[in-house]
Design an enzyme around this catalytic site. Structure first.
Site, mmCIF file in Angstrom:
data_model
loop_
_atom_site.group_PDB
_atom_site.id
_atom_site.type_symbol
_atom_site.label_atom_id
_atom_site.label_comp_id
_atom_site.label_asym_id
_atom_site.label_seq_id
_atom_site.Cartn_x
_atom_site.Cartn_y
_atom_site.Cartn_z
ATOM 1 N N LEU A 126 0.941 -1.087 0.067
ATOM 2 C CA LEU A 126 -0.060 -0.101 -0.054
ATOM 3 C C LEU A 126 0.873 1.287 -0.064
ATOM 4 C CD1 LEU A 126 -2.839 -0.780 2.396
ATOM 5 C CD2 LEU A 126 -3.009 -0.662 0.199
ATOM 6 N N GLY A 179 24.620 -7.597 -8.456
ATOM 7 C CA GLY A 179 24.081 -8.709 -8.712
ATOM 8 C C GLY A 179 24.805 -10.029 -8.184
ATOM 9 N N CYS A 185 29.213 -2.285 -8.399
ATOM 10 C CA CYS A 185 29.416 -3.555 -7.521
ATOM 11 C C CYS A 185 29.949 -4.666 -8.870
ATOM 12 C CB CYS A 185 28.641 -3.798 -6.789
ATOM 13 S SG CYS A 185 28.977 -5.233 -5.884
ATOM 14 N N GLU A 245 33.786 -16.119 -9.359
ATOM 15 C CA GLU A 245 32.559 -16.238 -9.076
ATOM 16 C C GLU A 245 31.652 -17.140 -10.249
ATOM 17 O OE1 GLU A 245 28.430 -14.183 -7.972
ATOM 18 O OE2 GLU A 245 29.884 -12.910 -8.499
ATOM 19 N N HIS A 255 28.346 0.760 -3.608
ATOM 20 C CA HIS A 255 26.841 1.064 -3.974
ATOM 21 C C HIS A 255 26.710 2.465 -3.725
ATOM 22 C CE1 HIS A 255 25.428 -2.949 -5.010
ATOM 23 N NE2 HIS A 255 26.362 -3.357 -4.067
ATOM 24 N N GLU A 284 24.367 4.465 -4.909
ATOM 25 C CA GLU A 284 22.770 4.664 -4.982
ATOM 26 C C GLU A 284 22.552 4.922 -3.381
ATOM 27 O OE1 GLU A 284 23.140 0.152 -5.412
ATOM 28 O OE2 GLU A 284 24.171 1.818 -5.986
#
Length: 541
Positions: A22, A363, A390, A414, A516, A518
């Site tokens: 909401l 990610g 990242c 990775e 990061h 952001e």
């Protein structure tokens, strides 16, 4: 007039009814912003009923992004809304889950702290919840603490939090603990009207649990007629002045202005016996004027793989918007699925080529990685501004290394599979490994970064020392530093000699940051890297 000296802190609980999503987080953040603009020190806490310890191991496609605080807490994305709107740095005290509460209580039981007594939801779990609230208020030194309870009234897992809220109010008094309940007024097309019955039932359920709301925040997609506000007031036992319409806005940054129109800070002051202070909203008015004034659009490609839920990248989206507003532009995001780039999907490549700038966000995992590398190669060869965050920074390094060293086997540990370690352009951070538990073990929180002068990073920041937030377990392999001419390592964490920022020298803006940025962008104050990236994309540098 107040008859007694003011007592702080005060507590405002925000709950939701009828359904999820909401906008309780935006409402809580907006109320916090207005109270801060009235001169109060604000702290915000999210109580999440899920059993996870934190969102750190949850899929972004299910739960949205994982937001990280300065002290390294992995939190719900609502913490990001709180920080952006209120312009405060929150902490691990801002996020509490059922998993954390039960872990804490059961650890005490194992130690024998309860002297062999039976452990129960009431009082042991509810006491632990109340302790978390009061400890956060004390540590933050706030005047007013806003506590958002996640989920929906009626959820089984949320009932201990509601019971703790009831006890809290009973112990501290109505003038110190205030309840705001947000509910949905659905619109029925056949009847061509909004319906209040779900709100009535939600408030009835809240009352059954012992809480009479002080405010009802009535959410709707259409203007709410006065007759319906009268009806909600009558059937829910809340004075009409305290039934606040919350109609869907063109921008979330209009919500504080809407609340201000309904004098919400004055109503809170009345309920909680606070002195009336002037609420300064000039900065919100200036921001919304920019947002609502028609401007040129800038198309930015966001190359990701968590495409089913835009909230997976919510902080990046808001950081881009803020940077665009500062440049008097409107943002248009072009959503690019990296797996489709990898599959050479014609339409996906056509969309990418229409973009004036490209962002590759963070990610985990190797799905869609080659598509992201292709996007970085396209940005490099066509001089398109590129910001890698990242994982996106690691993608920049891998693509550039493959180009310079002419070796397509170069990759990250990775994604390596059976690769030789000498091909790892990106490898594990010191102390990290595949065997390490996934939850809460990454490099998390704020770290210092030293910026080299005469670099893109320095032009953006205009300072040589910054602090940025991290969430990763891989880093640039320093053995490749001298092997990659034309790649400048412009930001370094000197304590461990880790590369924080890298940039392609012969390019208008191709920069990757391991952190990061952001998470530190604000609607009134865009992050320097996003701001410079957008300026590069629109040709203002």
């Amino acid at each position: 007039m107040m008859t007694e000296p003011q007592k702080f802190p005060k507590y405002i609980f925000v709950t939701g009814g009828v359904c999820s999503s909401l906008g309780k987080g935006i409402a809580s953040a907006s109320i916090g912003a207005l109270l801060k603009a009235s001169g109060y020190k604000i702290f915000v806490q999210k109580l999440d009923p899920y059993l996870n310890i934190d969102p750190g191991t949850m899929s972004p496609s299910q739960h949205g992004e994982v937001y990280v605080t300065d002290d390294g807490a992995e939190t719900d994305l609502d913490i990001g809304h709180y920080e952006r709107f209120i312009d405060v740095s929150l902490s691990k005290d801002s996020t509490v889950t059922t998993g954390k509460i039960y872990t804490e209580v059961l650890s005490k039981e194992r130690r024998g702290d309860f002297l062999g007594g039976t452990i129960q939801i009431v009082p042991h779990i509810t006491d632990a919840i109340k302790d978390r609230i009061q400890q956060a208020a004390k540590k933050s030194g706030c005047d007013i603490m806003i506590i958002e309870i996640g989920g929906t009234i009626g959820d089984i897992e949320g009932e201990p939090f509601i019971e703790a809220m009831r006890q809290f109010r009973n112990e501290l008094g109505n003038e110190n603990v205030l309840s705001m309940h947000m509910t949905l007024l659905p619109y029925l097309k056949a009847a061509k009207e909004l319906k209040t019955k779900p709100t009535q039932l939600s408030v009835r359920e809240l009352k059954r649990l012992g809480i009479q709301p002080d405010f009802i925040l009535a959410r709707a997609d259409y203007k709410i007629p006065e007759t319906l506000l009268d009806k909600i007031s009558l059937f829910c036992g809340v004075k009409k002045r305290f039934v606040i319409p919350v109609v869907t806005s063109s921008s979330i940054y209009e919500v504080p202005l809407k609340f201000h129109q309904y004098k919400i800070t004055e109503l809170i002051s009345e309920k909680m016996q606070l002195p009336m202070l002037k609420t300064k909203i000039d900065d919100w008015q200036v921001l919304f004027e920019k947002i609502s004034t028609p401007q040129k659009e800038i198309e930015i490609a966001l190359v990701g793989k968590y495409m089913r839920l835009e909230d997976s990248y919510i902080s990046i989206i808001e950081a881009l918007k803020s940077a665009c507003y500062a440049c008097n532009y409107q943002l248009r995001i072009i959503w690019i699925n990296s797996e489709r780039l990898e599959a050479q999907n014609h339409n996906e490549w056509k969309k990418l080529k229409n973009a004036k700038g490209i962002i590759v966000p963070g990610g985990f995992g190797n799905r869609g990685i080659e598509g992201k590398i292709m996007a970085a190669e396209y940005a490099r060869t066509n001089k398109i501004p590129y910001l890698g965050i990242c994982l996106g920074a690691q993608i920049l390094a891998i693509e550039y290394a493959r180009y310079v060293l002419e070796n397509e086997q170069l990759t990250s540990e990775e994604f390596a599979g059976e690769q030789s370690p000498e091909n790892y352009v990106i490898h594990f951070l010191p102390g990290q490994s595949d065997e390490k538990s996934k939850g809460g073990t990454l490099r998390l929180g704020s770290y210092r970064c030293n910026i080299k002068e005469n670099t893109l990073a320095y032009k953006a920041y205009e300072e040589t020392t910054v602090y940025e937030r991290h969430r990763h377990r891989y880093e640039f392999n320093n053995t490749f530093r001298k092997k990659l001419p034309g790649l400048c390592f412009s930001g370094i964490y000197e304590q461990q000699d880790l590369v924080e920022i890298m940039e392609v020298v012969d390019h208008p803006f191709m920069l990757g940051c391991q952190f990061h940025p952001e998470f530190k962008s604000r609607p009134h104050r865009p992050h320097p890297l996003f701001h410079y990236f957008i300026k590069s994309a629109i040709g203002q540098v």
